[in-house]
Structures are given as structure tokens and as C-alpha cells.
Design an enzyme around this catalytic site. Structure first.
Site, PDB file in Angstrom:
ATOM      1  N   HIS A 212      47.717  65.613   9.073  1.00  9.56           N
ATOM      2  CA  HIS A 212      47.159  65.307  10.080  1.00  9.56           C
ATOM      3  C   HIS A 212      46.315  63.710  10.280  1.00  9.56           C
ATOM      4  O   HIS A 212      46.220  63.344  11.170  1.00  9.56           O
ATOM      5  CB  HIS A 212      46.023  66.223  10.724  1.00  9.56           C
ATOM      6  CG  HIS A 212      46.405  67.522  11.165  1.00  9.56           C
ATOM      7  ND1 HIS A 212      47.413  68.387  10.631  1.00  9.56           N
ATOM      8  CD2 HIS A 212      46.553  67.793  12.743  1.00  9.56           C
ATOM      9  CE1 HIS A 212      47.668  69.204  11.604  1.00  9.56           C
ATOM     10  NE2 HIS A 212      47.210  69.053  12.916  1.00  9.56           N
TER      11      HIS A 212
ATOM     12  N   CYS B  53      45.921  65.448   3.811  1.00 12.04           N
ATOM     13  CA  CYS B  53      46.339  66.407   5.031  1.00 12.04           C
ATOM     14  C   CYS B  53      47.073  65.793   5.923  1.00 12.04           C
ATOM     15  O   CYS B  53      46.806  64.378   6.155  1.00 12.04           O
ATOM     16  CB  CYS B  53      45.156  66.981   5.587  1.00 12.04           C
ATOM     17  SG  CYS B  53      45.265  67.461   7.418  1.00 12.04           S
TER      18      CYS B  53
ATOM     19  N   GLU C 297      43.776  67.148  16.602  1.00 11.14           N
ATOM     20  CA  GLU C 297      44.917  68.171  17.292  1.00 11.14           C
ATOM     21  C   GLU C 297      44.430  68.002  19.130  1.00 11.14           C
ATOM     22  O   GLU C 297      45.016  68.421  19.766  1.00 11.14           O
ATOM     23  CB  GLU C 297      44.721  69.581  17.048  1.00 11.14           C
ATOM     24  CG  GLU C 297      45.529  69.963  15.762  1.00 11.14           C
ATOM     25  CD  GLU C 297      46.935  70.299  15.866  1.00 11.14           C
ATOM     26  OE1 GLU C 297      47.118  70.956  16.743  1.00 11.14           O
ATOM     27  OE2 GLU C 297      47.682  70.074  14.991  1.00 11.14           O
TER      28      GLU C 297
ATOM     29  N   CYS D  43      52.394  69.987   4.766  1.00 11.97           N
ATOM     30  CA  CYS D  43      50.945  70.449   5.060  1.00 11.97           C
ATOM     31  C   CYS D  43      50.255  70.625   3.852  1.00 11.97           C
ATOM     32  O   CYS D  43      50.845  71.298   2.924  1.00 11.97           O
ATOM     33  CB  CYS D  43      51.318  71.922   5.685  1.00 11.97           C
ATOM     34  SG  CYS D  43      49.589  72.806   5.841  1.00 11.97           S
TER      35      CYS D  43
ATOM     36  N   ASP E 275      54.636  72.818   9.277  1.00 12.53           N
ATOM     37  CA  ASP E 275      53.268  72.606   9.246  1.00 12.53           C
ATOM     38  C   ASP E 275      52.634  73.568  10.167  1.00 12.53           C
ATOM     39  O   ASP E 275      53.066  74.352  10.888  1.00 12.53           O
ATOM     40  CB  ASP E 275      52.866  71.232   9.802  1.00 12.53           C
ATOM     41  CG  ASP E 275      51.466  70.817   9.580  1.00 12.53           C
ATOM     42  OD1 ASP E 275      50.809  71.060   8.674  1.00 12.53           O
ATOM     43  OD2 ASP E 275      50.794  70.309  10.800  1.00 12.53           O
ATOM     44  N   SER E 276      51.304  73.486   9.866  1.00 13.04           N
ATOM     45  CA  SER E 276      50.456  74.463  10.626  1.00 13.04           C
ATOM     46  C   SER E 276      50.459  74.088  11.995  1.00 13.04           C
ATOM     47  O   SER E 276      50.080  74.820  12.946  1.00 13.04           O
ATOM     48  CB  SER E 276      48.916  74.499  10.127  1.00 13.04           C
ATOM     49  OG  SER E 276      48.592  73.200  10.219  1.00 13.04           O
TER      50      SER E 276
END
Ligand code: DGL
Length: 280
Positions: free
Chosen positions: A188, A186, A152, A73, A10-11
Site C-alpha cells: 500500500h 507493504c 484505503e 502483500c 493482496d489483502s
């Protein structure tokens, strides 16, 4: 039978929501996770840059001897040219097909919402894949660029007023359209699913792309007879391109429990940003 690890990328930390599900559905598998924390976010970057980063991430995972790669991702999945991923000689899945499949199974009124990063929404990939598999559905897409930085930075508590306000603004149009299924496109976003769920209402099914990818990976490994054959539970190795300490501090939030793994830093720019023909 194959005891080599599964590679997950993932990023940043979002792909851990897929790891959380892999630990449930494939507890015997070893996992190597790479989070490109030094270059997150991907979702605001051009397709060329995302593709270049994704190739480096995949080459790193291949260097670790993984038996399959999961791009956990949404941005990488929808940006990596299909002509390229179709040539991979190793089993590979992104989140797109598994998530779309789960959404089509869940919807009752045929109105499906998609929320994801700006880059993902710009590709139109979710809309195309949904329509390809069921031309009768109606798709309503909304980029949510502030969600990744909020997550994040740990703004994830169900009562967090900043995240609730931002979510309210993003989700209002989708609510108005009457979607009964919402793709969290996404990885996240599952971390703030309780906030999204509160605002959409409990009658709207939320489709977690990390979970969908983990379920699909299990099917792929079964089909190819590549499941690990061992008694002990699998182990996870975590690699990042920025501070291992910060990753370790926040990982529990994504994994939905405690975190006690070892995290190592990698110089990801040292890995090739293209593939040699024999490693595809
Ligand atoms: N988890 C990534 C995704 O699924 C986040 C993208 C980003 O880095 O902006 O799209």
C-alpha cells in the site's frame, strides 16, 4: 511459452501497485487479481488467520487457472510459513526476497530502514532476510499501522496534512538513524511514496516492494520459459470480496492512471483454507 494468466493477490488494493509494474514489464501477460477487500486489513491479524486467508486467496487464484502466484502483500509474504510455500508446485513469489535484493543493491552506507504493517514487522522476516544476504548491514524497522487505513480511505494526496503528520511521527526515528535506503515493505505504501520521500529526503532510496516483486516475477517466468507468447496486450480480471464499485472507484489511485476493468465479487470463504497435497 504459456498464455495462462498471472495470479496476484493482496489483502485489498495495495497489490495493484505490483500490477501497475507488471503492466510495464510484462505487457503481454493476462493478470487475475484478487483483493480481499472484505477482510482488509491483514496487517493487524494473527499469523494463523493471515495464513488461513492467504490459502483461500491462493486457492481462488488457482481455480482461475493461473500459471504463477504473486503474493503482492508484505503481510502474507512474511507470515505464510516457508515450509508451506516451498512445497508449492506452481511458481510462487512474495515480495520479501525481491525487495531485500533491491534494497541491498541500493544501499551505500549499509543502513536500511524497513516500514511495514505491525504483523510484518513482528515476524522479523525483513531483518532476517537482509542479514542472511548481507550480515554487515544494519536494519531499523518501524511498524506503520495507520498507513493502510489512510491509503484505503484515499488520504494519499502529497499535501494531505493528516497523512503527513502520521508519516512524520513514524519516520522521524529512521531519519535519525541515518538510513540511506527505506524498504516500503507493504504494497500500500508506494501510493504515499511522495509524502514518504519528502520527509526522508531525496538522498534516501525508497524501495517499492510491488515493483521489486514484478521485476522478479518477470525473471522467474523467463527462467521457466513461461512467458506469454502472443501479439496482443494482456488483459486484467479483478476480483474482490466486498464492493466491486468501491474497488473500481479507487483503483486508479493505485494503478497510477485510469481504471476501466471489470470487477467481480467472490465469496472467498467458500474456498479451502488449506491445500490438497496434489495442488500444492
Ligand atoms: N498490502 C498489504 C501488505 O503489503 C497490506 C496489509 C494489510 O492488509 O494490513 O502488507
Amino acid at each position: 511459452m504459456d498464455n495462462r494468466p498471472i495470479g496476484v493477490l493482496d489483502s485489498g488494493m495495495g497489490g495493484l501497485t505490483a500490477v501497475r509494474e507488471l503492466l510495464k514489464v510484462l505487457p503481454k501477460e493476462d493478470i487475475v487479481y484478487f483483493g480481499d477487500t472484505g477482510r482488509v486489513p491483514y496487517g493487524t491479524r494473527s499469523a494463523e488467520i493471515v495464513t488461513q486467508y492467504a490459502m483461500q486467496d491462493i486457492n481462488f487464484l488457482l481455480s482461475q487457472g493461473v500459471k504463477m502466484v504473486i503474493a503482492a502483500c508484505g503481510t502474507v509474504t512474511t507470515t505464510l510459513p516457508k515450509g508451506l510455500s516451498d512445497q508449492f508446485l506452481f511458481p510462487y513469489t512474495g515480495v520479501l526476497y525481491p525487495t531485500v535484493r533491491a534494497a541491498l543493491k541500493a544501499t551505500r552506507n549499509g543502513k536500511i530502514g524497513v516500514i511495514a504493517t505491525a504483523t510484518t514487522i513482528r515476524t522479523g522476516a525483513y531483518e532476517r532476510e537482509l542479514m542472511r544476504l548481507n550480515p554487515a548491514v544494519r536494519v531499523f524497522s518501524k511498524p506503520c499501522p495507520l498507513f493502510v487505513p489512510l491509503v484505503e480511505n484515499g488520504y494519499v494526496d502529497r499535501e494531505n496534512q493528516v497523512t503527513r503528520l502520521v508519516a512524520e511521527e513514524y519516520l522521524a526515528p529512521l531519519r535519525k538513524e541515518g538510513v540511506d535506503t527505506l524498504i516500503l515493505g507493504c504494497t500500500h505504501y508506494p501510493v504515499i511514496a511522495p509524502i514518504i520521500g519528502d520527509l526522508m529526503g531525496e538522498e534516501v532510496a525508497l524501495i517499492d516492494s510491488g515493483k521489486a516483486a514484478a521485476d522478479y516475477a518477470k525473471e522467474l517466468l523467463e527462467e521457466k520459459a513461461l512467458l506469454a507468447g502472443r501479439e496482443r496486450n494482456g488483459q486484467c480480471g479483478f476480483y474482490v470480496s466486498d464492493s466491486p464499485e468501491q474497488f473500481a472507484e479507487n483503483a486508479a489511485m493505485f494503478l497510477g492512471g485510469s481504471f476501466c476493468g471489470e470487477v467481480k465479487k467472490v465469496e472467498i470463504t467458500g474456498y479451502p483454507d488449506s491445500f490438497r497435497a496434489d495442488s500444492l
